[in-house]
Write an enzyme that holds these catalytic residues in place. Structure first.
Site, PDB file in Angstrom:
ATOM      1  N   ASP A 177       0.813  14.895   1.409  1.00  0.00           N
ATOM      2  CA  ASP A 177       2.263  14.508   0.723  1.00  0.00           C
ATOM      3  C   ASP A 177       2.887  15.443   0.499  1.00  0.00           C
ATOM      4  O   ASP A 177       2.505  16.596   0.213  1.00  0.00           O
ATOM      5  CB  ASP A 177       1.834  13.556  -0.614  1.00  0.00           C
ATOM      6  CG  ASP A 177       1.212  12.245  -0.301  1.00  0.00           C
ATOM      7  OD1 ASP A 177       2.081  11.334   0.217  1.00  0.00           O
ATOM      8  OD2 ASP A 177       0.155  11.996  -0.625  1.00  0.00           O
ATOM      9  N   GLU A 291      -8.967  -2.476  -8.172  1.00  0.00           N
ATOM     10  CA  GLU A 291      -9.241  -1.761  -6.804  1.00  0.00           C
ATOM     11  C   GLU A 291     -10.636  -2.374  -6.260  1.00  0.00           C
ATOM     12  O   GLU A 291     -11.432  -2.771  -6.747  1.00  0.00           O
ATOM     13  CB  GLU A 291      -9.475  -0.288  -7.248  1.00  0.00           C
ATOM     14  CG  GLU A 291      -9.617   0.652  -6.142  1.00  0.00           C
ATOM     15  CD  GLU A 291      -9.639   2.009  -6.494  1.00  0.00           C
ATOM     16  OE1 GLU A 291     -10.506   2.592  -6.677  1.00  0.00           O
ATOM     17  OE2 GLU A 291      -8.575   2.652  -6.821  1.00  0.00           O
ATOM     18  N   MET A 292     -10.309  -2.197  -4.634  1.00  0.00           N
ATOM     19  CA  MET A 292     -11.532  -2.775  -3.939  1.00  0.00           C
ATOM     20  C   MET A 292     -11.825  -1.790  -3.215  1.00  0.00           C
ATOM     21  O   MET A 292     -11.418  -0.814  -2.858  1.00  0.00           O
ATOM     22  CB  MET A 292     -11.305  -4.048  -3.087  1.00  0.00           C
ATOM     23  CG  MET A 292     -10.601  -5.232  -3.921  1.00  0.00           C
ATOM     24  SD  MET A 292     -10.339  -6.415  -2.634  1.00  0.00           S
ATOM     25  CE  MET A 292      -9.637  -7.819  -3.692  1.00  0.00           C
TER      26      MET A 292
END
Length: 713
Positions: A177, A291-292
């Protein structure tokens, strides 16, 4: 422990026992490498799977010994419910998972970024302290590594440490990023530039990041995201009940406003938001999920009607068109995507909208729902990309120049071809400077680059420069203009007559190396999206002159503009200046006000505020005599008057009271240090500078009332 041939091991000066290291690292097969990955936000064991974890897995499957070191984890992380919080009991000890050695470094506190400039300023010293914190596992890992991969973020703080401990390792910066886009503290960008020599190469996920790495272009490569088809073979059963479903996975730059708008506009669509980390007042048809694990998200993507990438608007976020893993996954499953316009890129399967604009959000969703998916070539696998990361020089598709040309071809002709680059040199002169002006003109005759023009803006009496221009200027492409007094006034006159695609502003008492214009022109040719180039000044013996400048090349921003060159080394694209931006004629040498400096810094800050990208290159050099070689009276007078201009620019460009206090305190401390060394003139000069800065800052508010009351005596 296996030793690498020809490599000297350095262990922080204290030495580390091979027995300790062999307890951490096992003997490797031939051609296998020890690889350390440093990430500031990811742990290999996290539920959410990012590209850095995929690369770590690929490297381990290739037979390499991989250590995944996760930092920036402290009590603050637990309070903020960091995604890694479930691992806190395993912190500060190694654990091997799926062939990757994992280590989560827990400290009492870690440097954090804040939207408050004041808090960031106060916390800045801790960055220097944090990078010196000791951790035996980290240091042993760095010492033993063949490759060290540092992902963008706070891992930057440890680049010089890694190089010091292991001079023979290949150290790679993986730019996942842009630091500015993710809101990283400015100190990290400065640290990256200071640590540039520690890195062997810089691997960028997108060619759109190239402009941010223009200062290390020769070591920058394009290594994009990949995907392993086998990871997606078992998506599982359809989890949806509603006929039309839109899914969003991930938390980066998450824009909750998108769903507040879209949910109301499309009550017949069920929106599924997975792992955003946000809780907000959402319409009934917007369902939020925790979140998974990566595998658990696959059926939600595979059976969705539309994929959403709800990025909020952020500076320079256009690189996400190439580097967004969620957009890649949507494409793999053959579903259309909705994303901000800046993330659409070349894909025919994405519908763009403007964040915050309800009409464009509605249009994008309708376009995606009604679109027919266009098949696209499959991306490279993570194994392919792991090989490129370890040595991008071996792969033609990593050439950043080729990627930039491809990008420019898609976008159409935006910049002139390299051969069209010409330089206009605006030289303003007044007073007894004929010998110095002659020296500058003679140096221009020796330039290796010849596509330039010289615009002499003369503020002397008629005929004063005739002999110099007839003699030293003979054979040069020269325009001779007249103007009223004031350096800013003269430069603005020169700008009106400049015809080059690049404009420079050398003083009449500087002179160029024979390669100066060639270097500047080549830089603009190879960096078409950079608008401003700055370098440094040296005297005839090669020592720094004029003002102290930073040693490392890098981007120029409001935070470091004061140490990033001066007007003698300033080169600007004419297109960035346009017809609006000009030098402030109320400041600078010769102005009617007491603000006798700061005009070039004001000019650069104005360009940057308008969106121009600026780069400082320490190897772009211009000669200038030492300015301290003047009498005490003249030096003190100049310090007082120049400080007024400095204070004025601070206020004009909204440097806060905290920054003002910092600069003034620094001046007074320098004065005390000079006095202790029995340097009275230097001490008094620093006192006058500090006091003059305060006066200039205070007077800046009254400028609009006119300068008559503040005219220089």
């Amino acid at each position: 422990m296996r030793q690498l041939a020809g490599r000297r091991r350095v262990h922080g000066g204290r030495g580390r026992s091979p027995d300790i290291l062999s307890g951490i690292f096992s003997t490797l097969p031939e051609n296998s490498k020890r690889i350390v990955i440093i990430s500031a936000v990811h742990d290999f064991r996290m539920l959410r799977r990012g590209s850095i974890q995929a690369l770590a897995s690929a490297l381990a499957r290739m037979g390499h010994d991989v250590t995944f070191f996760s930092l920036r984890f402290s009590l603050l992380s637990l309070i903020k419910r960091d995604s890694r919080s479930f691992l806190w009991r395993k912190a500060n000890r190694a654990e091997t998972v799926d062939g990757v050695r994992c280590y989560l470094w827990f400290t009492l506190i870690h440097p954090f970024q804040s939207q408050s400039g004041f808090l960031e300023f106060l916390f800045r010293p801790y960055y220097a302290l944090h990078k010196r914190l000791k951790d035996a596992f980290l240091d042993n890992s760095l010492c033993a590594a063949d490759y060290i991969i540092i992902e963008s973020g706070q891992g930057i703080l440890f680049a010089n440490r890694a190089r010091r401990l292991n001079p023979g390792a290949k150290i790679i910066y993986r730019a996942s990023d842009k630091l500015s886009t993710i809101g990283a503290a400015a100190v990290l960008q400065a640290e990256l530039e200071k640590s540039a020599d520690a890195f062997d190469w810089f691997c960028l996920l997108s060619a759109e990041m190239a402009d941010d790495f223009a200062w290390v272009r020769e070591r920058s490569f394009f290594v994009p995201l990949g995907m392993d088809p086998d990871d997606f073979l078992s998506a599982g059963p359809n989890p949806y009940v509603a006929p039309i479903n839109a899914v969003s996975v991930g938390s980066m730059l998450f824009d909750e406003e998108f769903f507040q708008v879209a949910g109301k506009l499309f009550p017949d669509i069920q929106f599924h938001v997975i792992g955003s980390g946000a809780t907000f007042d959402a319409p009934a048809n917007v369902k939020l999920y925790d979140e998974m694990a990566f595998k658990a998200t696959l059926p939600y993507i595979a059976f969705a009607s539309v994929g959403i990438a709800p990025y909020r608007a952020a500076k320079g976020a256009d690189y996400l068109a190439t580097s967004s893993l969620k957009l890649k996954q949507y494409e793999h499953f053959g579903i259309p995507a909705v994303c901000p316009s800046f993330a659409v890129g070349r894909s025919p399967n994405r519908s763009g909208y403007e964040p915050g604009n309800a009409t464009s959000i509605e249009q994008a969703i309708r376009a995606a729902i009604s679109s027919r998916f266009v098949p696209v070539p499959p991306p490279l696998t993570w194994r392919d990309l792991a090989q490129r990361l370890l040595d991008p020089r071996l792969f033609a598709d990593c050439d950043l120049g080729a990627a930039l040309l491809s990008r420019a071809a898609d976008a159409g002709p935006q910049f002139p071809p390299a051969s069209a680059v010409t330089v206009s040199l605006v030289v303003c002169t007044v007073g007894d400077r004929r010998p110095q002006l002659s020296r500058l003109l003679q140096s221009l005759k020796l330039q290796e680059f010849r596509s330039f023009e010289i615009i002499i803006v003369d503020q002397n009496a008629p005929g004063y420069l005739d002999e110099v221009l007839d003699d030293s200027g003979a054979g040069l492409p020269l325009k001779h203009l007249k103007s009223a007094r004031g350096l800013s006034v003269a430069r603005n006159v020169g700008l009106v007559h400049a015809t080059g695609s690049v404009v420079a502003f050398p003083d009449d008492d500087c002179w160029y190396l024979s390669e100066t214009l060639k270097k500047a022109a080549a830089f603009f040719e190879t960096n078409p999206a950079v608008d401003v180039l700055l370098g440094r000044t040296i005297d005839a013996s090669g020592l720094p002159s004029l003002s102290p400048l930073r040693r490392e090349s890098g981007s120029v921003s409001k935070d470091n503009v004061w140490t990033s060159g001066n007007s003698n080394t300033l080169f600007v694209r004419r297109s960035a200046i346009g017809n609006e931006i000009r030098f402030d004629e109320d400041i600078g040498v010769g102005a009617a006000s007491r603000f006798q400096s700061g005009e070039e810094t004001d000019f650069v800050l104005t360009l940057i505020a308008g969106g121009a990208r600026a780069i400082y290159m320490s190897d772009l050099k211009v000669f200038h005599d030492q300015v301290e070689n003047v009498g005490a009276r003249q030096r003190l007078k100049r310090s007082w008057r120049y400080a007024h201009g400095f204070g004025y620019v601070l206020k004009k460009h909204e440097f806060g009271a905290g920054y003002l206090a910092y600069r003034v305190t620094r001046s007074f401390l320098s004065a005390i240090w000079a006095a202790m060394r029995l340097q009275p003139v230097n001490a008094l000069s620093r006192v006058l500078w500090g006091a003059g800065t305060v006066v200039g800052y205070a007077m800046a508010d009254k400028v609009e009332a006119g300068y008559a009351a503040y005219a220089a005596p």
